[in-house]
Design a protein around this motif. Structure first.
Motif, PDB file in Angstrom:
ATOM      1  N   ILE A  81      30.530 -14.061   5.880  1.00 45.23           N
ATOM      2  CA  ILE A  81      29.226 -13.413   6.189  1.00 45.23           C
ATOM      3  C   ILE A  81      29.028 -12.344   5.004  1.00 45.23           C
ATOM      4  CG2 ILE A  81      27.578 -12.191   7.370  1.00 45.23           C
ATOM      5  CD1 ILE A  81      27.950 -15.294   8.338  1.00 45.23           C
ATOM      6  N   THR A  82      28.155 -12.345   4.131  1.00 46.12           N
ATOM      7  CA  THR A  82      28.316 -11.120   3.070  1.00 46.12           C
ATOM      8  C   THR A  82      26.987 -10.433   3.202  1.00 46.12           C
ATOM      9  OG1 THR A  82      29.350 -13.001   1.484  1.00 46.12           O
ATOM     10  CG2 THR A  82      28.030 -11.042   0.679  1.00 46.12           C
ATOM     11  N   LEU A  83      27.322  -9.221   3.345  1.00 46.83           N
ATOM     12  CA  LEU A  83      26.242  -8.380   3.193  1.00 46.83           C
ATOM     13  C   LEU A  83      26.138  -7.560   1.915  1.00 46.83           C
ATOM     14  CD1 LEU A  83      24.130  -6.352   4.790  1.00 46.83           C
ATOM     15  CD2 LEU A  83      26.115  -4.787   5.168  1.00 46.83           C
ATOM     16  N   GLY A 207      21.778 -12.919   4.653  1.00 47.41           N
ATOM     17  CA  GLY A 207      21.122 -14.270   5.019  1.00 47.41           C
ATOM     18  C   GLY A 207      19.826 -14.347   3.939  1.00 47.41           C
ATOM     19  N   ASN A 208      18.772 -14.375   4.808  1.00 51.51           N
ATOM     20  CA  ASN A 208      17.456 -14.191   4.385  1.00 51.51           C
ATOM     21  C   ASN A 208      16.584 -13.219   4.586  1.00 51.51           C
ATOM     22  OD1 ASN A 208      17.553 -17.187   2.936  1.00 51.51           O
ATOM     23  ND2 ASN A 208      17.145 -17.876   5.091  1.00 51.51           N
ATOM     24  N   LYS A 209      17.335 -12.118   4.862  1.00 56.03           N
ATOM     25  CA  LYS A 209      16.692 -10.760   5.094  1.00 56.03           C
ATOM     26  C   LYS A 209      16.903  -9.733   4.043  1.00 56.03           C
ATOM     27  CE  LYS A 209      15.207 -11.394   9.605  1.00 56.03           C
ATOM     28  NZ  LYS A 209      16.040 -10.707  10.875  1.00 56.03           N
ATOM     29  N   ILE A 210      15.925  -9.158   3.700  1.00 58.00           N
ATOM     30  CA  ILE A 210      15.796  -7.901   2.812  1.00 58.00           C
ATOM     31  C   ILE A 210      15.434  -6.853   3.774  1.00 58.00           C
ATOM     32  CG2 ILE A 210      14.923  -6.753   0.898  1.00 58.00           C
ATOM     33  CD1 ILE A 210      14.324  -9.600  -0.189  1.00 58.00           C
ATOM     34  N   MET A 211      16.047  -5.785   3.799  1.00 58.90           N
ATOM     35  CA  MET A 211      15.879  -4.421   4.490  1.00 58.90           C
ATOM     36  C   MET A 211      15.912  -3.394   3.514  1.00 58.90           C
ATOM     37  SD  MET A 211      18.365  -5.752   7.913  1.00 58.90           S
ATOM     38  CE  MET A 211      19.417  -6.735   6.612  1.00 58.90           C
ATOM     39  N   VAL A 212      15.099  -2.479   3.403  1.00 63.90           N
ATOM     40  CA  VAL A 212      15.250  -1.151   2.455  1.00 63.90           C
ATOM     41  C   VAL A 212      15.152  -0.027   3.363  1.00 63.90           C
ATOM     42  CG1 VAL A 212      14.013  -0.322   0.816  1.00 63.90           C
ATOM     43  CG2 VAL A 212      13.876  -2.686   0.682  1.00 63.90           C
ATOM     44  N   GLY A 213      15.900   1.006   3.035  1.00 66.79           N
ATOM     45  CA  GLY A 213      15.812   2.286   3.849  1.00 66.79           C
ATOM     46  C   GLY A 213      17.030   2.204   4.741  1.00 66.79           C
ATOM     47  N   ALA A 214      17.308   3.371   5.405  1.00 60.73           N
ATOM     48  CA  ALA A 214      18.327   3.694   6.205  1.00 60.73           C
ATOM     49  C   ALA A 214      18.119   3.023   7.692  1.00 60.73           C
ATOM     50  CB  ALA A 214      18.766   5.007   6.488  1.00 60.73           C
ATOM     51  N   ALA A 223      20.889  -8.773  11.661  1.00 57.41           N
ATOM     52  CA  ALA A 223      20.473  -9.798  10.707  1.00 57.41           C
ATOM     53  C   ALA A 223      22.107 -10.549  10.247  1.00 57.41           C
ATOM     54  CB  ALA A 223      20.037  -8.831   9.277  1.00 57.41           C
ATOM     55  N   ILE A 224      22.953  -9.731  10.559  1.00 58.08           N
ATOM     56  CA  ILE A 224      24.472 -10.292  10.588  1.00 58.08           C
ATOM     57  C   ILE A 224      24.476 -11.549  11.518  1.00 58.08           C
ATOM     58  CG2 ILE A 224      26.767 -10.008  10.539  1.00 58.08           C
ATOM     59  CD1 ILE A 224      26.280  -7.207   9.147  1.00 58.08           C
ATOM     60  N   GLU A 226      22.277 -13.095  13.125  1.00 56.20           N
ATOM     61  CA  GLU A 226      21.292 -14.206  12.621  1.00 56.20           C
ATOM     62  C   GLU A 226      21.854 -15.202  11.605  1.00 56.20           C
ATOM     63  OE1 GLU A 226      16.713 -14.736  10.709  1.00 56.20           O
ATOM     64  OE2 GLU A 226      17.056 -13.230  12.354  1.00 56.20           O
ATOM     65  N   ALA A 227      22.420 -14.579  10.562  1.00 53.43           N
ATOM     66  CA  ALA A 227      22.930 -15.133   9.345  1.00 53.43           C
ATOM     67  C   ALA A 227      24.247 -16.063   9.901  1.00 53.43           C
ATOM     68  CB  ALA A 227      23.551 -14.191   8.212  1.00 53.43           C
ATOM     69  N   ARG A 228      24.964 -15.356  10.794  1.00 50.02           N
ATOM     70  CA  ARG A 228      26.095 -16.177  11.021  1.00 50.02           C
ATOM     71  C   ARG A 228      25.681 -17.427  11.995  1.00 50.02           C
ATOM     72  NH1 ARG A 228      28.473 -12.200  13.852  1.00 50.02           N
ATOM     73  NH2 ARG A 228      29.751 -11.569  12.296  1.00 50.02           N
ATOM     74  N   ASP A 229      24.625 -17.398  12.663  1.00 50.71           N
ATOM     75  CA  ASP A 229      24.025 -18.346  13.298  1.00 50.71           C
ATOM     76  C   ASP A 229      23.507 -19.353  12.883  1.00 50.71           C
ATOM     77  OD1 ASP A 229      25.489 -17.297  15.606  1.00 50.71           O
ATOM     78  OD2 ASP A 229      23.560 -16.080  16.384  1.00 50.71           O
ATOM     79  N   SER A 230      22.944 -19.219  11.549  1.00 52.88           N
ATOM     80  CA  SER A 230      22.140 -20.237  11.014  1.00 52.88           C
ATOM     81  C   SER A 230      22.907 -21.212  10.308  1.00 52.88           C
ATOM     82  CB  SER A 230      21.263 -19.345   9.943  1.00 52.88           C
ATOM     83  OG  SER A 230      22.093 -18.836   8.885  1.00 52.88           O
TER      84      SER A 230
END
Length: 230
Positions: A81-83, A207-214, A223-224, A226-230
Motif C-alpha cells: 500500500i502506497t501513501l 488508492g483513489n482518494k485525495i485528501m488535502v490538509g491536516a 483510506a489506507i 479501503e485501498a487495501r481491501d479494493s
C-alpha cells in the motif's frame, strides 16, 4: 431510490440527459419532486460523484505518482500500500501531520510512504526541498525529513542544521544542488500537483482518494484500509 443517485451523478458529470432519463424511467420533474421530498440523497450522490472524479484524476498519473524519487520514501519500501504525500517544509499543517504519518507507518507494516517535495510557499522551502532530495541521494531522507520539521522555521541556517543532524554530507549535497540535479524532479512534482488541482499542502493520495490538509491519522487510515481491501 438508487436510480436518483445514478441520475444525479450522470447529470453533474455532463452525460446526455436523454440517456439518464432512459436509465431511470422517469423524467426531470419526478427527480426534482423526489429530491424535494428526500433531499438526503443529494449529499450521497455528490459524494459518489466526487469519488468518481478523484479516481479519474488519479488514474492516468498513478504509476508516476507511486514511483518515488530514489530514496525519498519511508515506511516499508516494498509495501503493498502506497501513501503519497505532497509536502512543503514551510507548511505548518505538514509539520502537524508528521506525527500522524509516522503513527500510520508504525501501525501498518505494509505501508510505503512516498514524499513528493511540493515547495509552493517560499523560496526557502524550495531550498529545503532540494536539500531533502540531496539527503535522499545519501540515504538520509527520513532523518532529514524529521529533523527539518523539528526546526524553528525554514532558513538557510535551519536547513543546514537539519542536514547536519541527519548526517548529510553537506559538501556533496551543495555540489548536487548547485549543479541543478533536483530541478527536474521539483518541476515534475509541481506538474503533478497542478494536474491534480492541489492548491495546498499537505495533500495525501492513497488508492483513489485525495485528501488535502491536516486531515488526521483516522481519515488517512480509513483510506489506507479501503485501498487495501479494493
Amino acid at each position: 431510490m438508487r436510480w436518483i443517485i445514478t441520475t444525479i451523478i450522470a447529470l453533474v458529470a455532463g452525460f446526455a440527459g436523454a440517456a439518464a432519463w432512459d436509465y431511470s424511467g422517469w423524467g426531470v420533474d419526478r427527480v426534482r419532486a423526489d429530491l424535494i421530498a428526500e433531499p438526503q440523497w443529494l449529499p450521497e450522490a455528490m459524494t459518489e460523484y466526487q469519488a468518481i472524479m478523484m479516481a479519474e484524476q488519479i488514474a492516468p498519473l498513478r504509476a508516476e505518482l507511486l514511483t518515488p524519487y530514489p530514496g525519498a520514501v519511508f515506511g516499508n519500501p516494498e509495501g503493498s500500500i502506497t501513501l503519497v504525500e505532497f509536502a512543503d517544509y514551510a507548511c505548518g499543517f505538514c509539520r502537524q501531520s508528521l506525527a500522524d504519518v509516522n503513527a500510520l507507518v508504525a501501525a501498518n507494516p505494509d505501508l510505503k510512504v512516498v514524499i513528493r517535495e511540493y515547495p509552493i510557499l517560499s523560496a526557502d522551502s524550495a531550498d529545503a526541498a532540494r536539500m531533502a532530495l540531496a539527503a535522499a541521494d545519501q540515504g538520509r531522507f527520513e532523518a532529514f525529513h524529521n529533523a527539518m520539521f523539528a526546526q524553528d522555521g525554514v532558513t538557510v541556517e535551519t536547513i543546514e542544521n537539519a542536514a547536519t543532524q541527519a548526517g548529510v554530507d553537506l559538501d556533496r549535497a551543495r555540489a548536487s544542488i548547485e549543479a541543478g540535479e533536483f530541478e527536474r524532479q521539483l518541476q515534475n512534482n509541481v506538474f503533478l500537483g497542478q494536474t491534480l488541482n492541489l492548491s495546498g499542502t499537505p495533500a495525501f493520495i492513497v488508492g483513489n482518494k485525495i485528501m488535502v490538509g491536516a486531515v488526521g491519522a483516522e481519515q488517512i487510515g480509513e483510506a489506507i484500509a479501503e485501498a487495501r481491501d479494493s
